[in-house]
Design a protein around this motif. Structure first.
Motif, PDB file in Angstrom:
ATOM      1  N   PHE A 133      24.000  -6.106  21.627  1.00 30.19           N
ATOM      2  CA  PHE A 133      25.300  -5.448  21.579  1.00 30.19           C
ATOM      3  C   PHE A 133      25.397  -4.255  22.522  1.00 30.19           C
ATOM      4  O   PHE A 133      26.483  -3.884  22.935  1.00 30.19           O
ATOM      5  CB  PHE A 133      25.611  -4.985  20.152  1.00 30.19           C
ATOM      6  CG  PHE A 133      25.813  -6.124  19.209  1.00 30.19           C
ATOM      7  CD1 PHE A 133      26.874  -6.997  19.374  1.00 30.19           C
ATOM      8  CD2 PHE A 133      24.942  -6.321  18.162  1.00 30.19           C
ATOM      9  CE1 PHE A 133      27.060  -8.045  18.509  1.00 30.19           C
ATOM     10  CE2 PHE A 133      25.125  -7.374  17.287  1.00 30.19           C
ATOM     11  CZ  PHE A 133      26.189  -8.240  17.459  1.00 30.19           C
ATOM     12  N   LEU A 137      26.372  -7.577  25.683  1.00 25.75           N
ATOM     13  CA  LEU A 137      27.793  -7.747  25.375  1.00 25.75           C
ATOM     14  C   LEU A 137      28.693  -7.029  26.384  1.00 25.75           C
ATOM     15  O   LEU A 137      29.650  -7.640  26.884  1.00 25.75           O
ATOM     16  CB  LEU A 137      28.092  -7.301  23.947  1.00 25.75           C
ATOM     17  CG  LEU A 137      29.523  -7.542  23.468  1.00 25.75           C
ATOM     18  CD1 LEU A 137      29.858  -9.020  23.470  1.00 25.75           C
ATOM     19  CD2 LEU A 137      29.714  -6.955  22.089  1.00 25.75           C
ATOM     20  N   VAL A 141      31.323  -9.115  28.755  1.00 29.45           N
ATOM     21  CA  VAL A 141      32.764  -8.816  28.728  1.00 29.45           C
ATOM     22  C   VAL A 141      33.248  -8.405  30.114  1.00 29.45           C
ATOM     23  O   VAL A 141      34.314  -8.849  30.572  1.00 29.45           O
ATOM     24  CB  VAL A 141      33.070  -7.728  27.675  1.00 29.45           C
ATOM     25  CG1 VAL A 141      34.498  -7.224  27.809  1.00 29.45           C
ATOM     26  CG2 VAL A 141      32.828  -8.267  26.277  1.00 29.45           C
TER      27      VAL A 141
END
Length: 158
Positions: A133, A137, A141
């Motif tokens: 995370f 991530l 993104v």
């Protein structure tokens, strides 16, 4: 009726608190984005009748203004937690400064690098320590947004 803060101290509820303050800031930023959109996004007209590069940002910003304005109006009488001490806002100021620096450096370093760096640093500032995370991530993104804007929407990014 008292509200508990994260430190355990109770705060006196007030009419204009954290939620309303955050909503007001988002509303003002969306309005500023709408006003600056015309001069900031270049559009080359080739005779297409479809939406141009300003259509989707204008739509999103207008919806954001509408939703935040409605939220402020509908919840104007609700009691909220007080905004907190000035020293507690250091993290908020750091995040704002981080985003401002990334926007300023975006022309020189590119969207992908700046968006990834901001995502990773924001995750770290907000306390995320897991690799998935905190690192992967934001990278995923940023890559999805960059390639989606460039190849699906034909929006040139720096």
């Amino acid at each position: 009726m008292s509200a508990k803060l994260s430190g355990g101290a109770s705060a006196k509820p007030c009419r204009f608190g954290q939620q309303s303050l955050a909503t007001l800031v988002i509303l003002l930023l969306a309005l500023a984005g709408l006003l600056a959109l015309q001069s900031q996004v270049l559009v080359f007209d080739f005779g297409d009748s479809g939406p141009d590069a300003r259509f989707f940002p204008r739509l999103i910003l207008a919806l954001l203004v509408l939703v935040t304005g409605l939220r402020l109006w509908l919840r104007r009488a609700d009691l909220e937690e007080a905004p907190g001490a000035v020293l507690d806002w250091g993290r908020v100021l750091l995040i704002g400064l981080l985003i401002a620096v990334a926007v300023l450096l975006m022309d020189a370093l590119g969207f992908l690098l700046c968006a990834t760096a901001v995502g990773v640093l924001l995750a770290w500032v907000l306390g995320e320590r897991r690799l998935l995370f905190g690192l992967l991530l934001p990278l995923a993104v940023a890559v999805l947004v960059a390639f989606g804007a460039r190849y699906a929407l034909n929006i040139p990014l720096p």
